[in-house]
Write a protein that holds these residues in place. Structure first.
Motif, mmCIF file in Angstrom:
data_model
loop_
_atom_site.group_PDB
_atom_site.id
_atom_site.type_symbol
_atom_site.label_atom_id
_atom_site.label_comp_id
_atom_site.label_asym_id
_atom_site.label_seq_id
_atom_site.Cartn_x
_atom_site.Cartn_y
_atom_site.Cartn_z
ATOM 1 N N SER A 246 0.850 -1.188 0.000
ATOM 2 C CA SER A 246 0.000 0.000 0.000
ATOM 3 C C SER A 246 0.885 1.237 0.000
ATOM 4 O O SER A 246 2.013 1.210 0.505
ATOM 5 N N GLU A 247 0.361 2.315 -0.565
ATOM 6 C CA GLU A 247 1.093 3.584 -0.521
ATOM 7 C C GLU A 247 1.157 4.123 0.899
ATOM 8 O O GLU A 247 2.059 4.889 1.234
ATOM 9 N N LEU A 248 0.195 3.734 1.717
ATOM 10 C CA LEU A 248 0.160 4.181 3.115
ATOM 11 C C LEU A 248 0.928 3.205 3.993
ATOM 12 O O LEU A 248 0.909 1.989 3.771
ATOM 13 N N SER A 249 1.591 3.724 5.003
ATOM 14 C CA SER A 249 2.269 2.863 5.963
ATOM 15 C C SER A 249 1.224 2.069 6.747
ATOM 16 O O SER A 249 0.043 2.416 6.770
ATOM 17 N N GLN B 6 -6.339 5.431 9.787
ATOM 18 C CA GLN B 6 -7.418 5.910 8.923
ATOM 19 C C GLN B 6 -8.645 5.010 9.010
ATOM 20 O O GLN B 6 -9.781 5.503 9.054
ATOM 21 N N GLN B 7 -8.435 3.709 9.074
ATOM 22 C CA GLN B 7 -9.568 2.795 9.194
ATOM 23 C C GLN B 7 -10.301 2.981 10.522
ATOM 24 O O GLN B 7 -11.537 2.943 10.568
#
Length: 141
Positions: free
Chosen positions: A17-20, A27-28
């Motif tokens: 994923s682009e997110l760590s 975020q979830q």
């Protein structure tokens, strides 16, 4: 009646994923708090338990909980654990207002792209709100 899903069962961590991993979890959790999946005053798993269940480091989950606490999404009660913050929390209200404004901005842009006038967009929003109220009344029984 089906038991409520545990937090770790509704969080998906993607290695590509682009997110760590930290950002994905945070975020979830924010999304679940804002949409009510995680209810006000609901107890969250301990930092260690969430790390174990998601098979990630304790440092990562500690950072998530610390940031969510600083942002007003969750609260820590010494000796009891972490809980979803009450909705009357000013930081949470501010964040929810920001999310609502983003949604409204997207709706207005979509309406304008569809060629609707501002008055038609406003009418559509009012109609939507009326329909939501009717649905809420039907489901309150």
């Amino acid at each position: 009646m089906k038991e409520k899903e545990m937090l770790h069962e509704v969080i998906t961590v993607k290695t590509k994923s682009e997110l760590s991993i930290y950002e994905q979890i945070e975020q979830q959790m924010i999304d679940q708090i804002l949409d009510g999946t995680l209810a006000e005053n609901e107890q969250l798993p301990s930092i260690r338990q969430l790390a174990r269940n998601l098979k990630i480091s304790v440092t990562t989950t500690a950072r998530v909980y610390n940031d969510l606490s600083n942002e007003g999404f969750i609260i820590s009660i010494v000796g009891k654990g972490y809980f979803v913050a009450p909705k009357n929390n000013d930081l949470l209200k501010e964040r929810m207002l920001c999310e609502m404004e983003k949604g409204l901005e997207k709706a207005v842009i979509s309406g304008r792209n569809a060629g609707l006038s501002d008055n038609k967009i406003i009418t559509a929003l009012k109609d939507y709100l009326k329909n939501i109220k009717k649905t809420e009344r039907c489901c309150d029984t």
